[in-house]
Motif scaffolding. Structure first.
Motif, PDB file in Angstrom:
ATOM      1  N   HIS A 110      51.141  48.303  56.956  1.00  0.00           N
ATOM      2  CA  HIS A 110      51.122  48.429  58.414  1.00  0.00           C
ATOM      3  C   HIS A 110      50.836  49.874  58.828  1.00  0.00           C
ATOM      4  CE1 HIS A 110      52.780  44.450  58.267  1.00  0.00           C
ATOM      5  NE2 HIS A 110      53.960  44.847  57.860  1.00  0.00           N
ATOM      6  N   ALA A 111      51.456  50.822  58.136  1.00  0.00           N
ATOM      7  CA  ALA A 111      51.251  52.236  58.472  1.00  0.00           C
ATOM      8  C   ALA A 111      49.839  52.678  58.150  1.00  0.00           C
ATOM      9  CB  ALA A 111      52.261  53.110  57.723  1.00  0.00           C
ATOM     10  N   THR A 112      49.258  52.175  57.057  1.00  0.00           N
ATOM     11  CA  THR A 112      47.883  52.547  56.740  1.00  0.00           C
ATOM     12  C   THR A 112      46.918  51.999  57.779  1.00  0.00           C
ATOM     13  OG1 THR A 112      47.385  50.654  55.311  1.00  0.00           O
ATOM     14  CG2 THR A 112      48.441  52.543  54.283  1.00  0.00           C
ATOM     15  N   VAL A 113      47.217  50.818  58.315  1.00  0.00           N
ATOM     16  CA  VAL A 113      46.361  50.238  59.357  1.00  0.00           C
ATOM     17  C   VAL A 113      46.442  51.081  60.628  1.00  0.00           C
ATOM     18  CG1 VAL A 113      46.027  48.227  60.851  1.00  0.00           C
ATOM     19  CG2 VAL A 113      46.467  47.913  58.411  1.00  0.00           C
ATOM     20  N   ALA A 114      47.640  51.504  60.991  1.00  0.00           N
ATOM     21  CA  ALA A 114      47.791  52.364  62.166  1.00  0.00           C
ATOM     22  C   ALA A 114      47.022  53.670  61.979  1.00  0.00           C
ATOM     23  CB  ALA A 114      49.269  52.639  62.426  1.00  0.00           C
ATOM     24  N   GLU A 115      47.126  54.256  60.788  1.00  0.00           N
ATOM     25  CA  GLU A 115      46.386  55.488  60.487  1.00  0.00           C
ATOM     26  C   GLU A 115      44.892  55.259  60.606  1.00  0.00           C
ATOM     27  OE1 GLU A 115      46.453  58.522  56.737  1.00  0.00           O
ATOM     28  OE2 GLU A 115      45.766  56.472  56.331  1.00  0.00           O
ATOM     29  N   LEU A 116      44.418  54.154  60.073  1.00  0.00           N
ATOM     30  CA  LEU A 116      42.994  53.832  60.115  1.00  0.00           C
ATOM     31  C   LEU A 116      42.500  53.750  61.549  1.00  0.00           C
ATOM     32  CD1 LEU A 116      40.297  52.825  58.903  1.00  0.00           C
ATOM     33  CD2 LEU A 116      41.312  50.531  58.852  1.00  0.00           C
ATOM     34  N   HIS A 117      43.231  53.048  62.404  1.00  0.00           N
ATOM     35  CA  HIS A 117      42.776  52.885  63.786  1.00  0.00           C
ATOM     36  C   HIS A 117      42.848  54.198  64.554  1.00  0.00           C
ATOM     37  CE1 HIS A 117      41.855  48.631  63.864  1.00  0.00           C
ATOM     38  NE2 HIS A 117      42.957  48.397  63.164  1.00  0.00           N
ATOM     39  N   THR A 118      43.841  55.009  64.262  1.00  0.00           N
ATOM     40  CA  THR A 118      43.897  56.327  64.886  1.00  0.00           C
ATOM     41  C   THR A 118      42.663  57.141  64.517  1.00  0.00           C
ATOM     42  OG1 THR A 118      46.308  56.355  64.920  1.00  0.00           O
ATOM     43  CG2 THR A 118      45.204  58.490  65.011  1.00  0.00           C
ATOM     44  N   HIS A 119      42.292  57.101  63.233  1.00  0.00           N
ATOM     45  CA  HIS A 119      41.111  57.829  62.776  1.00  0.00           C
ATOM     46  C   HIS A 119      39.837  57.280  63.413  1.00  0.00           C
ATOM     47  CE1 HIS A 119      38.090  59.586  60.123  1.00  0.00           C
ATOM     48  NE2 HIS A 119      37.650  58.360  59.900  1.00  0.00           N
ATOM     49  N   LEU A 120      39.672  55.970  63.397  1.00  0.00           N
ATOM     50  CA  LEU A 120      38.452  55.375  63.937  1.00  0.00           C
ATOM     51  C   LEU A 120      38.316  55.636  65.437  1.00  0.00           C
ATOM     52  CD1 LEU A 120      38.320  51.949  62.055  1.00  0.00           C
ATOM     53  CD2 LEU A 120      36.905  53.972  61.647  1.00  0.00           C
ATOM     54  N   ASP A 121      39.429  55.579  66.165  1.00  0.00           N
ATOM     55  CA  ASP A 121      39.375  55.871  67.599  1.00  0.00           C
ATOM     56  C   ASP A 121      38.921  57.307  67.841  1.00  0.00           C
ATOM     57  OD1 ASP A 121      40.229  53.311  68.138  1.00  0.00           O
ATOM     58  OD2 ASP A 121      42.313  53.870  68.548  1.00  0.00           O
ATOM     59  N   ALA A 122      39.462  58.239  67.051  1.00  0.00           N
ATOM     60  CA  ALA A 122      39.061  59.641  67.198  1.00  0.00           C
ATOM     61  C   ALA A 122      37.588  59.818  66.824  1.00  0.00           C
ATOM     62  CB  ALA A 122      39.946  60.531  66.333  1.00  0.00           C
ATOM     63  N   ALA A 123      37.170  59.188  65.725  1.00  0.00           N
ATOM     64  CA  ALA A 123      35.780  59.314  65.284  1.00  0.00           C
ATOM     65  C   ALA A 123      34.818  58.773  66.340  1.00  0.00           C
ATOM     66  CB  ALA A 123      35.588  58.582  63.960  1.00  0.00           C
TER      67      ALA A 123
END
Length: 455
Positions: A110-123
């Motif tokens: 779950h935490a890795t998914v949250a990290e992924l979406h945070t990164h993709l949103d910023a990108a």
């Protein structure tokens, strides 16, 4: 790959090399999950590759991400080539401009998914004003190798010169492929061995489930995972299924001996990368490198050398799962869930080994050779790989349920397996779905991939 290690502590004995791996051991209560994913950038105007330089190039993308995240710059000879986060994450560049997030070690999927979406949103916030999008395919589908930009990283110059000497497709691997990796911990040498054997044996299952690179140079390439096939003709001295891992007595020592004899790429001193291609780490330990006479090995040299081994599962101070093509966010999450479910619960780990323990070296090698083209239709042990994948997914689901890590909605990590379960039920990978699109509504063109196969 993020920042090269900087530790000038001298290494003088083989035992110190073995101890370096052993220092990665953690109690199971501290096991973490790290995900790394690469994505191919392109200009939305004309579906063109993105060069490093220019007001809307890769460097500008990194500069924007630095402003967005507050992460620290990583430079190489004056070139911005990555960013380092405060919690262990990093952004780096692969040789052809593939934009990579190396995630921080986190507690659950779950935490890795949250990290992924945070990164993709910023990108996306940074990339959209630059006219840049990101493909979620395992290989760039359109541009030739010659049309692909090359990033200004010193280690890549050395690797690019060496690759054609040891395989026909190493430059394609460097410049045109994109993967997703999951990095997992081990508690002891015995735990590392058990996990590595399961992960190596089942890595072709992951290759089939995540197959997503069916196009090259603007047309179908004859494979479901061309990325995986490319690795079969890259450099046999540092790639493959690592059959020594299945021999009695395998452990840190055996892996160290393999690395000692594996040809080196470079030795870094200060900010300079010295080309020592073809020499062994034994030569460096003995001070007998022709390019650097008298120079002796350091911890940095060992860590950097270990990072240039590319078996299907790589041992560092954790284990890296390396068999999958990148896909969209749900597939990146599924990759993490698949391996966590198989490897982080003792009962699941034992059940996963039961699936694969009867396979011979020859059977594993045959599967590795056939799965890039056949995917789930490949066979091993008299069974179609689709049936093996279904069994492995059931084991992974049980392992995730046993972990009991729940999100805010009360769901455990097994929910992230659903895209893979759908693929097995359908019998068709993402690559096969895209090939059907190509022959049908895409009207035999890869151009629609630049609107449909994107993050």
């Amino acid at each position: 790959m993020a920042r090269d290690t900087s530790d000038t502590t001298p290494l003088t004995k083989r035992e110190e090399l073995i101890a370096w791996f052993a220092e990665g051991e953690k109690p199971s209560a501290r096991f973490a999950i790290g995900t790394e994913h690469e994505k191919v950038p392109f200009y939305r105007d004309g579906n063109r590759p993105v060069p490093y330089d220019g007001d809307d190039g890769i460097r500008a993308l990194l500069e924007g991400m630095a402003r967005e995240t507050g992460w620290d710059a990583i430079e190489d000879a004056g070139h911005l080539i990555g960013l380092a986060g405060q919690e262990g994450g990093a952004i780096s560049l692969e040789p052809g401009g593939q934009f990579e997030l190396s995630g921080a070690p986190l507690a659950d999927v779950h935490a890795t998914v949250a990290e992924l979406h945070t990164h993709l949103d910023a990108a996306k916030r940074v990339a959209e004003p630059l006219g840049i999008g990101f493909l979620d395919l395992g290989m760039s589908p359109k541009w030739t190798r010659g049309e692909t930009p090359v990033m200004p990283k010193s280690r890549y110059k050395i690797m690019a010169a060496y690759m054609p000497k040891v395989g026909a497709l190493g430059l394609d691997m460097m410049l045109r492929t994109a993967t997703v990796q999951v990095n997992l911990d081990f508690a002891s040498e015995a735990d590392m061995v058990a996990k590595m054997r399961v992960a190596l044996a089942l890595q072709p299952v992951a290759t089939a489930l995540f197959a997503n690179s069916p196009f090259t140079d603007g047309r179908p390439n004859g494979f479901l995972s061309r990325r995986s096939e490319i690795w079969r003709d890259t450099d046999p001295a540092r790639t493959g299924m690592l059959p020594r891992a299945f021999t009695p007595g395998f452990g840190y020592e055996s892996y160290v001996d393999w690395l000692l004899d594996m040809p080196m790429y470079f030795v870094k001193r200060g900010e300079t990368y010295h080309d020592v291609t073809g020499a062994s780490f034994r030569d460096l330990m003995a001070g007998k490198l022709d390019a650097l006479p008298g120079e002796r090995a350091t911890v940095s040299d060992w860590a950097n050398h270990a990072s240039t081994a590319f078996p299907e599962v790589r041992l560092k101070r954790f284990l890296e799962m390396r068999g999958a093509d990148v896909g969209g966010p749900e597939m990146i999450a599924a990759q993490a869930a698949f391996w966590v479910g198989l490897l982080y619960d003792d009962a699941a780990l034992a059940a996963a080994w039961d699936i694969a323990k009867g396979w011979s070296d020859a059977e594993r090698e045959c599967l590795r050779a056939t799965v890039p083209r056949l995917g789930l239709a490949a066979r091993i042990g008299g069974r179609p790989l689709g049936a093996v994948a279904a069994e492995a997914l059931a084991v992974a689901r049980s392992g995730l349920a046993a972990r009991g890590r729940r999100d805010a909605h009360g769901q455990d990590e097994s929910r992230h397996l659903q895209p893979l379960e759908a693929i097995v039920a359908d019998g068709r990978s993402r690559a096969e779905a895209r090939l059907a699109d190509y022959e049908g509504r895409w009207q035999r063109s890869v151009e629609p991939a630049f609107t449909e196969c994107v993050f």
